[in-house]
Design a protein around this motif. Sequence first.
Motif, short mmCIF file in Angstrom:
data_model
loop_
_atom_site.label_atom_id
_atom_site.label_comp_id
_atom_site.label_asym_id
_atom_site.label_seq_id
_atom_site.Cartn_x
_atom_site.Cartn_y
_atom_site.Cartn_z
N ILE A 31 0.83 -1.19 0.00
CA ILE A 31 0.00 0.00 0.00
C ILE A 31 0.87 1.25 0.00
N ALA A 32 1.93 1.25 0.80
CA ALA A 32 2.84 2.40 0.82
C ALA A 32 3.46 2.62 -0.55
N ARG A 33 3.85 1.53 -1.22
CA ARG A 33 4.48 1.67 -2.54
C ARG A 33 3.51 2.21 -3.57
N VAL A 34 2.27 1.70 -3.59
CA VAL A 34 1.35 2.16 -4.62
C VAL A 34 0.94 3.61 -4.38
N LEU A 35 0.84 4.03 -3.13
CA LEU A 35 0.52 5.43 -2.86
C LEU A 35 1.67 6.34 -3.31
N THR A 36 2.90 5.90 -3.12
CA THR A 36 4.05 6.67 -3.61
C THR A 36 4.00 6.78 -5.12
N ALA A 65 -6.38 10.04 1.12
CA ALA A 65 -6.11 11.38 0.61
C ALA A 65 -5.05 12.08 1.46
N ARG A 66 -5.13 11.93 2.76
CA ARG A 66 -4.15 12.56 3.64
C ARG A 66 -2.76 11.96 3.42
N ARG A 67 -2.71 10.65 3.22
CA ARG A 67 -1.41 10.03 2.96
C ARG A 67 -0.85 10.51 1.63
N LEU A 68 -1.70 10.61 0.62
CA LEU A 68 -1.24 11.11 -0.67
C LEU A 68 -0.76 12.55 -0.55
N VAL A 146 -11.58 17.28 -12.89
CA VAL A 146 -11.71 16.33 -11.78
C VAL A 146 -11.08 15.01 -12.20
N GLN A 147 -10.23 14.47 -11.34
CA GLN A 147 -9.64 13.16 -11.56
C GLN A 147 -9.97 12.25 -10.39
N LEU A 148 -9.72 10.96 -10.58
CA LEU A 148 -10.07 9.97 -9.56
C LEU A 148 -8.88 9.08 -9.27
N ALA A 149 -8.57 8.94 -7.99
CA ALA A 149 -7.51 8.01 -7.54
C ALA A 149 -8.13 6.99 -6.60
N VAL A 150 -7.89 5.71 -6.86
CA VAL A 150 -8.41 4.65 -6.00
C VAL A 150 -7.30 3.67 -5.66
N LEU A 151 -7.41 3.09 -4.48
CA LEU A 151 -6.43 2.08 -4.09
C LEU A 151 -6.65 0.80 -4.88
N VAL A 152 -7.92 0.39 -5.03
CA VAL A 152 -8.27 -0.85 -5.72
C VAL A 152 -9.40 -0.60 -6.71
N ASP A 153 -9.24 -1.11 -7.93
CA ASP A 153 -10.34 -1.15 -8.91
C ASP A 153 -10.71 -2.61 -9.07
N ASP A 164 -8.37 7.55 -12.86
CA ASP A 164 -7.17 8.05 -13.50
C ASP A 164 -5.91 7.45 -12.88
N TYR A 165 -6.00 7.13 -11.59
CA TYR A 165 -4.86 6.56 -10.86
C TYR A 165 -5.37 5.35 -10.09
N VAL A 166 -4.75 4.20 -10.29
CA VAL A 166 -5.19 2.96 -9.66
C VAL A 166 -4.00 2.30 -8.97
N GLY A 167 -4.19 1.98 -7.69
CA GLY A 167 -3.14 1.26 -6.98
C GLY A 167 -3.02 -0.17 -7.46
N LYS A 168 -4.16 -0.87 -7.56
CA LYS A 168 -4.16 -2.25 -8.03
C LYS A 168 -5.47 -2.56 -8.73
N ASN A 169 -5.38 -3.08 -9.95
CA ASN A 169 -6.54 -3.64 -10.63
C ASN A 169 -6.72 -5.06 -10.13
N LEU A 170 -7.89 -5.34 -9.57
CA LEU A 170 -8.12 -6.63 -8.92
C LEU A 170 -9.37 -7.27 -9.52
N PRO A 171 -9.20 -8.17 -10.50
CA PRO A 171 -10.37 -8.85 -11.06
C PRO A 171 -11.08 -9.66 -9.98
N THR A 172 -12.39 -9.48 -9.89
CA THR A 172 -13.18 -10.18 -8.87
C THR A 172 -14.46 -10.71 -9.50
N SER A 173 -15.08 -11.63 -8.78
CA SER A 173 -16.44 -12.03 -9.13
C SER A 173 -17.39 -11.31 -8.18
#
Length: 204
Positions: A31-36, A65-68, A146-153, A164-173
């Motif tokens: 999580i720290a790495r993807v936020l960086t 958001a605060r960490r970013l 307006v842009q969007l940043a998410v930890l997980v998509d 616009d910014y994704v930490g991890k794309n996670l395919p799910t059912s």
Amino acid sequence: MDASPESPDPAAPAARTGHSPARPVLEAPDIARVLTRIAHEIVERAKGADDVVLLGIPTRGVFLARRLAAKLEEITGRPQPVGSLDITMYRDDLRLRPARALARTDIPGDGVDGRLVVLVDDVLFSGRTIRAALDALGDIGRPRAVQLAVLVDRGHRELPIRADYVGKNLPTSLREAVKVQLTEEDGRDSVLLGVRDTARAAER
């Protein structure tokens, strides 16, 4: 935040139903790495992030958001405006679900007019949370973009919304639940993937 009402804690139902327990897909160092990485991407795309305002969607989006903002300050050497955007009254399921407690909207002093607003959330799922956030933002001011940043998509979009910014794309059912845990709220940093508790999901 898309995950919050639709993706209850995947660890609890495992014990009751005999399903395999939730498994971590991101741990604290990840999580720290993807936020960086996301912070560097914001600086690159915004050409220095001079007019960027970060608005987190409660609850965990605010912490992200605060960490970013802290990471952007490390990169640029300047304090980064950061706040929170409550979307409760803008949700399209107010008539279908129990009443929700209002969260906090906190807009930085210079406002959002003419600024690049980056909305921050933990999980992007159906897209309905982000639609509500855009409506809420429109009542506050008029950003230049307006842009969007998410930890997980996790996919399964119901509206034409993308991050616009994704930490991890996670395919799910749809049978799976994604749970983001952050130290500020949960005492640890992790992203868990487990079996969705359909009984609890039906109540929400």
